[in-house]
Design a protein around this motif. Structure first.
Motif, PDB file in Angstrom:
ATOM      1  N   LEU A   6       0.826  -1.213   0.000  1.00 18.82           N
ATOM      2  CA  LEU A   6       0.000   0.000   0.000  1.00 18.82           C
ATOM      3  C   LEU A   6       0.859   1.261   0.000  1.00 18.82           C
ATOM      4  CD1 LEU A   6      -2.786  -1.087   2.543  1.00 18.82           C
ATOM      5  CD2 LEU A   6      -3.006  -0.824   0.071  1.00 18.82           C
ATOM      6  N   VAL A   7       1.944   1.249   0.792  1.00 14.69           N
ATOM      7  CA  VAL A   7       2.803   2.445   0.867  1.00 14.69           C
ATOM      8  C   VAL A   7       3.455   2.706  -0.486  1.00 14.69           C
ATOM      9  CG1 VAL A   7       4.953   3.351   1.854  1.00 14.69           C
ATOM     10  CG2 VAL A   7       3.241   2.307   3.337  1.00 14.69           C
ATOM     11  N   ILE A   8       3.933   1.630  -1.127  1.00  9.25           N
ATOM     12  CA  ILE A   8       4.596   1.825  -2.421  1.00  9.25           C
ATOM     13  C   ILE A   8       3.567   2.280  -3.471  1.00  9.25           C
ATOM     14  CG2 ILE A   8       5.816   0.611  -4.282  1.00  9.25           C
ATOM     15  CD1 ILE A   8       7.291  -0.930  -1.985  1.00  9.25           C
ATOM     16  N   ILE A  55      -5.991   4.969  -0.256  1.00 10.23           N
ATOM     17  CA  ILE A  55      -4.927   4.036   0.137  1.00 10.23           C
ATOM     18  C   ILE A  55      -4.177   4.612   1.341  1.00 10.23           C
ATOM     19  CG2 ILE A  55      -2.715   3.050  -0.573  1.00 10.23           C
ATOM     20  CD1 ILE A  55      -3.809   2.785  -3.385  1.00 10.23           C
ATOM     21  N   GLY A  56      -3.911   5.920   1.294  1.00 10.35           N
ATOM     22  CA  GLY A  56      -3.152   6.570   2.368  1.00 10.35           C
ATOM     23  C   GLY A  56      -3.841   6.456   3.725  1.00 10.35           C
ATOM     24  N   VAL A  57      -5.167   6.683   3.772  1.00 12.23           N
ATOM     25  CA  VAL A  57      -5.829   6.593   5.081  1.00 12.23           C
ATOM     26  C   VAL A  57      -5.931   5.129   5.531  1.00 12.23           C
ATOM     27  CG1 VAL A  57      -7.071   8.793   5.006  1.00 12.23           C
ATOM     28  CG2 VAL A  57      -8.140   6.768   4.025  1.00 12.23           C
ATOM     29  N   THR A  58      -5.935   4.199   4.570  1.00 14.90           N
ATOM     30  CA  THR A  58      -5.890   2.777   4.944  1.00 14.90           C
ATOM     31  C   THR A  58      -4.551   2.468   5.613  1.00 14.90           C
ATOM     32  OG1 THR A  58      -7.197   2.350   2.962  1.00 14.90           O
ATOM     33  CG2 THR A  58      -6.253   0.437   4.068  1.00 14.90           C
ATOM     34  N   SER A  93      -0.209  14.116   7.477  1.00 16.07           N
ATOM     35  CA  SER A  93      -0.004  15.413   6.811  1.00 16.07           C
ATOM     36  C   SER A  93      -0.880  15.498   5.563  1.00 16.07           C
ATOM     37  CB  SER A  93       1.473  15.616   6.458  1.00 16.07           C
ATOM     38  OG  SER A  93       1.927  14.547   5.644  1.00 16.07           O
ATOM     39  N   GLY A  94      -1.019  14.378   4.848  1.00 15.53           N
ATOM     40  CA  GLY A  94      -1.876  14.372   3.658  1.00 15.53           C
ATOM     41  C   GLY A  94      -3.318  14.665   4.027  1.00 15.53           C
ATOM     42  N   TRP A  95      -3.748  14.068   5.119  1.00 14.76           N
ATOM     43  CA  TRP A  95      -5.141  14.220   5.554  1.00 14.76           C
ATOM     44  C   TRP A  95      -5.427  15.670   5.975  1.00 14.76           C
ATOM     45  CZ3 TRP A  95      -7.505  10.595   9.881  1.00 14.76           C
ATOM     46  CH2 TRP A  95      -8.902  10.633   9.791  1.00 14.76           C
ATOM     47  N   ALA A 139      11.944  11.804   2.524  1.00 14.27           N
ATOM     48  CA  ALA A 139      12.577  11.002   3.575  1.00 14.27           C
ATOM     49  C   ALA A 139      12.208   9.523   3.405  1.00 14.27           C
ATOM     50  CB  ALA A 139      12.141  11.509   4.950  1.00 14.27           C
ATOM     51  N   LEU A 140      10.945   9.269   3.026  1.00 12.63           N
ATOM     52  CA  LEU A 140      10.503   7.876   2.855  1.00 12.63           C
ATOM     53  C   LEU A 140      11.248   7.212   1.697  1.00 12.63           C
ATOM     54  CD1 LEU A 140       8.615   5.445   3.316  1.00 12.63           C
ATOM     55  CD2 LEU A 140       6.943   6.569   1.835  1.00 12.63           C
ATOM     56  N   VAL A 141      11.371   7.924   0.587  1.00  8.65           N
ATOM     57  CA  VAL A 141      12.043   7.318  -0.581  1.00  8.65           C
ATOM     58  C   VAL A 141      13.490   6.965  -0.217  1.00  8.65           C
ATOM     59  CG1 VAL A 141      12.909   7.791  -2.899  1.00  8.65           C
ATOM     60  CG2 VAL A 141      10.570   8.410  -2.308  1.00  8.65           C
TER      61      VAL A 141
HETATM   62  C1  HEM Z   1       1.408   6.221   2.895  1.00 11.35           C
HETATM   63  C2  HEM Z   1       0.751   7.279   2.630  1.00 11.35           C
HETATM   64  C3  HEM Z   1       1.113   8.338   1.612  1.00 11.35           C
HETATM   65  C4  HEM Z   1       2.237   8.473   0.817  1.00 11.35           C
HETATM   66  C5  HEM Z   1       3.457   7.568   0.726  1.00 11.35           C
HETATM   67  C6  HEM Z   1       2.055   9.684   0.048  1.00 11.35           C
HETATM   68  C7  HEM Z   1       2.967  10.172  -0.888  1.00 11.35           C
HETATM   69  C8  HEM Z   1       2.754  11.269  -1.689  1.00 11.35           C
HETATM   70  C9  HEM Z   1       3.659  11.753  -2.694  1.00 11.35           C
HETATM   71  C10 HEM Z   1       5.009  11.106  -3.044  1.00 11.35           C
HETATM   72  C11 HEM Z   1       3.112  12.846  -3.275  1.00 11.35           C
HETATM   73  C12 HEM Z   1       3.714  13.693  -4.395  1.00 11.35           C
HETATM   74  C13 HEM Z   1       4.646  14.694  -3.841  1.00 11.35           C
HETATM   75  C14 HEM Z   1       3.934  15.904  -3.303  1.00 11.35           C
HETATM   76  O1  HEM Z   1       3.257  16.573  -4.087  1.00 11.35           O
HETATM   77  O2  HEM Z   1       4.016  16.149  -2.091  1.00 11.35           O
HETATM   78  C15 HEM Z   1       1.836  13.076  -2.638  1.00 11.35           C
HETATM   79  C16 HEM Z   1       0.965  14.116  -2.931  1.00 11.35           C
HETATM   80  C17 HEM Z   1      -0.267  14.299  -2.316  1.00 11.35           C
HETATM   81  N1  HEM Z   1      -0.820  13.536  -1.316  1.00 11.35           N
HETATM   82 FE1  HEM Z   1      -0.006  11.929  -0.467  1.00 11.35          FE
HETATM   83  N2  HEM Z   1       0.844  10.258   0.388  1.00 11.35           N
HETATM   84  C18 HEM Z   1       0.236   9.456   1.335  1.00 11.35           C
HETATM   85  C19 HEM Z   1      -0.984   9.656   1.937  1.00 11.35           C
HETATM   86  C20 HEM Z   1      -1.868  10.689   1.646  1.00 11.35           C
HETATM   87  C21 HEM Z   1      -3.152  10.906   2.270  1.00 11.35           C
HETATM   88  C22 HEM Z   1      -3.771  10.010   3.351  1.00 11.35           C
HETATM   89  C23 HEM Z   1      -3.687  12.024   1.711  1.00 11.35           C
HETATM   90  C24 HEM Z   1      -5.014  12.713   1.994  1.00 11.35           C
HETATM   91  C25 HEM Z   1      -6.013  12.221   2.650  1.00 11.35           C
HETATM   92  C26 HEM Z   1      -2.742  12.524   0.733  1.00 11.35           C
HETATM   93  C27 HEM Z   1      -2.918  13.644  -0.045  1.00 11.35           C
HETATM   94  C28 HEM Z   1      -2.039  14.090  -1.000  1.00 11.35           C
HETATM   95  C29 HEM Z   1      -2.295  15.257  -1.825  1.00 11.35           C
HETATM   96  C30 HEM Z   1      -3.523  16.150  -1.801  1.00 11.35           C
HETATM   97  C31 HEM Z   1      -1.167  15.388  -2.648  1.00 11.35           C
HETATM   98  C32 HEM Z   1      -0.957  16.448  -3.715  1.00 11.35           C
HETATM   99  C33 HEM Z   1      -0.104  17.546  -3.241  1.00 11.35           C
HETATM  100  C34 HEM Z   1      -0.027  18.597  -4.320  1.00 11.35           C
HETATM  101  O3  HEM Z   1       0.840  18.487  -5.182  1.00 11.35           O
HETATM  102  O4  HEM Z   1      -0.859  19.490  -4.292  1.00 11.35           O
HETATM  103  N3  HEM Z   1      -1.638  11.683   0.719  1.00 11.35           N
HETATM  104  N4  HEM Z   1       1.639  12.101  -1.671  1.00 11.35           N
END
Ligand code: HEM
Ligand code: HEM
Length: 392
Positions: A23-25, A57-60, A109-111, A154-156
């Motif tokens: 899932l992480v990959i 996938i991320g929230v999972t 942070s994504g959430w 950092a993860l990569v």
């Molecule tokens: C294991 C979990 C996750 C990994 C490894 C991951 C990884 C990444 C990576 C590599 C990017 C592209 C680089 C960047 O733009 O920062 C990205 C972008 C993004 N991720 Fe995640 N992420 C994860 C979980 C989540 C979750 C749970 C959410 C939201 C609920 C989320 C929302 C976003 C959004 C909105 C972007 C776009 C950022 C932008 O360019 O505007 N991510 N993520």
């Protein structure tokens, strides 16, 4: 066999490890693909699916991470097979701490970023799209996005070392490190791994920096921004030039149409990427090749009874140039929700916008006497282009 011992990983630890690795990959790959995909009206639909999948996938991962950490705390950890190689052992241990951190920091942070932004790609779940204590705010979304991006780097880096290390054990050392995690093989001495505080602290320091840096840089930006009062307000824009075209597929052939007379009242704030638009179209100004009169007639636009159409919508920036106007279109007396995807570029004080949306004539009851798609097409692509300058 479910639990760990000093010499083996139990089925629960292994199942969680590999499910989460997958899932992480996957989340990482989707995030990176999203990052390098150009954002415009053509890609916006597909990016929406990509990011919804990414977030779901991320929230999972986050839910599994909590389970995994609770489980790991209750279990002995199998000892390293070569504890005498101190540096290698410490590096492997630090990588594990960093990875445990990553599966919390990245989804969180994504959430937060997602909750602070105006909706675009929803998480596919029934628990809502907002977070308590996280208001809609560009600043918060920016900081969380910064943390997310640094954490992804950092993860990569950590994964490269982690996977490289696993392969080195399997191919060069030819020991059972990978087999222990892969198929639950037993190996090593009777003492469980003690763990070194120093490696945990080192990982914690790295995560603290990943989280603190975007805060610091946001603070600097705000101090230096010097926004003039009023500049952040949505301001009126005057349309200078524009076209409003559409296509009708008649017996498989495309007939180009246009409206020559329309007006747009636009409020738009380039800083927040939000605003409102109201377009009023003079339906009598329609031109549709040789069938213009038919188009004006009662079976189609019925301009004698409905001389005006109105599109009213709220504008939201999706990312960069990509925007969406979400609202409704009132045409031949019927009001239908419409989302117009458009690109907006600002240069030298002039805004240039180009967007398109495909309408279905049946939603408006237009051409009801032509129920056959192959005769008069149901789908009607509409294209709008305009340039506008700020109102004096
Ligand atoms: C294991 C979990 C996750 C990994 C490894 C991951 C990884 C990444 C990576 C590599 C990017 C592209 C680089 C960047 O733009 O920062 C990205 C972008 C993004 N991720 Fe995640 N992420 C994860 C979980 C989540 C979750 C749970 C959410 C939201 C609920 C989320 C929302 C976003 C959004 C909105 C972007 C776009 C950022 C932008 O360019 O505007 N991510 N993520
Ligand atoms: C192809 C990818 C991967 C391979 C080959 C791999 C391999 C391994 C191996 C062999 C171990 C056991 C190390 C030991 O006994 O000291 C391990 C442990 C671990 N892996 Fe992975 N891994 C992979 C991906 C991941 C990913 C994506 C994550 C999380 C983001 C992760 C997180 C961890 C953690 C936290 C441990 C420590 C487990 C513990 O002792 O509690 N791994 N991995």
């Amino acid at each position: 066999m479910l639990t760990n011992t000093a010499t083996r990983y139990g089925a629960v630890a292994r199942g969680l490890h590999w499910a989460m690795a997958l899932l992480v990959i996957a989340a990482l790959a989707l995030g990176l693909i999203g990052k390098v995909t150009p954002r415009n009206a053509d890609t916006v639909d597909w990016l929406q699916v990509l990011y919804s999948l990414h977030k779901t996938i991320g929230v999972t991962v986050l839910a599994l991470a909590v389970l995994r950490i609770l489980w790991a705390l209750s279990q002995p950890r199998p000892a390293p097979l070569h504890p005498e190689r101190r540096l290698e052992t410490l590096a492997a241990e630090a990588a594990h701490w960093l990875l445990y951190g990553a599966i919390l920091v990245l989804p969180l942070s994504g959430w937060v970023m997602h909750a602070a932004e105006d909706g675009f790609a929803p998480i596919w779940w029934p628990f809502g799209q907002t977070l308590p204590f996280v208001p809609k705010s560009d600043t918060i979304a920016g900081i969380a996005g910064g943390v997310h991006f640094l954490a992804a780097i950092a993860l990569v880096a950590t994964l490269a070392a982690h996977i490289g290390g696993a392969l080195k054990h399997a191919l060069i050392d030819r020991d059972a490190t990978l087999a222990r995690m892969w198929r639950g093989a037993e190996a090593g001495g009777p003492e469980a791994a003690g763990g070194h505080r120093r490696t945990a602290w080192a990982a914690l320091a790295i995560w603290a920096a990943v989280i603190a840096l975007p805060f610091a840089s946001a603070g600097r930006q705000q101090a230096g921004a010097g926004v003039a009062p009023g500049q952040a307000e949505a301001a009126g824009w005057q349309v200078q030039t524009g076209t409003l075209g559409f296509e009708v597929i008649q017996m498989g052939a495309t007939v180009e149409g246009r409206f020559d007379s329309w007006e747009a009242a636009i409020d738009y704030d380039p800083q927040t990427g939000t605003g409102e638009v109201a377009v009023t179209i003079d339906m009598t100004s329609v031109a549709l090749g040789s069938v213009t009169d038919q188009a004006k007639g009662p079976e189609f636009f019925d301009v004698a009874r409905h001389a005006q159409a109105v599109f009213a919508a709220r504008i939201a920036r999706i990312d960069g140039a990509a925007h969406q106007a979400t609202g409704s279109l009132t045409l031949v007396g019927r009001t239908v929700p419409v989302v117009l995807a458009f690109d907006l570029d600002l240069a030298d004080g002039t805004a240039t916008a180009a967007g398109r949306v495909t309408l279905d004539r049946r939603d408006f009851g237009i051409g009801a006497a032509y129920p056959d798609d192959s005769n008069v097409g149901f789908a009607v692509p509409v294209e709008i282009t305009l340039t506008a300058t700020p109102q004096e």
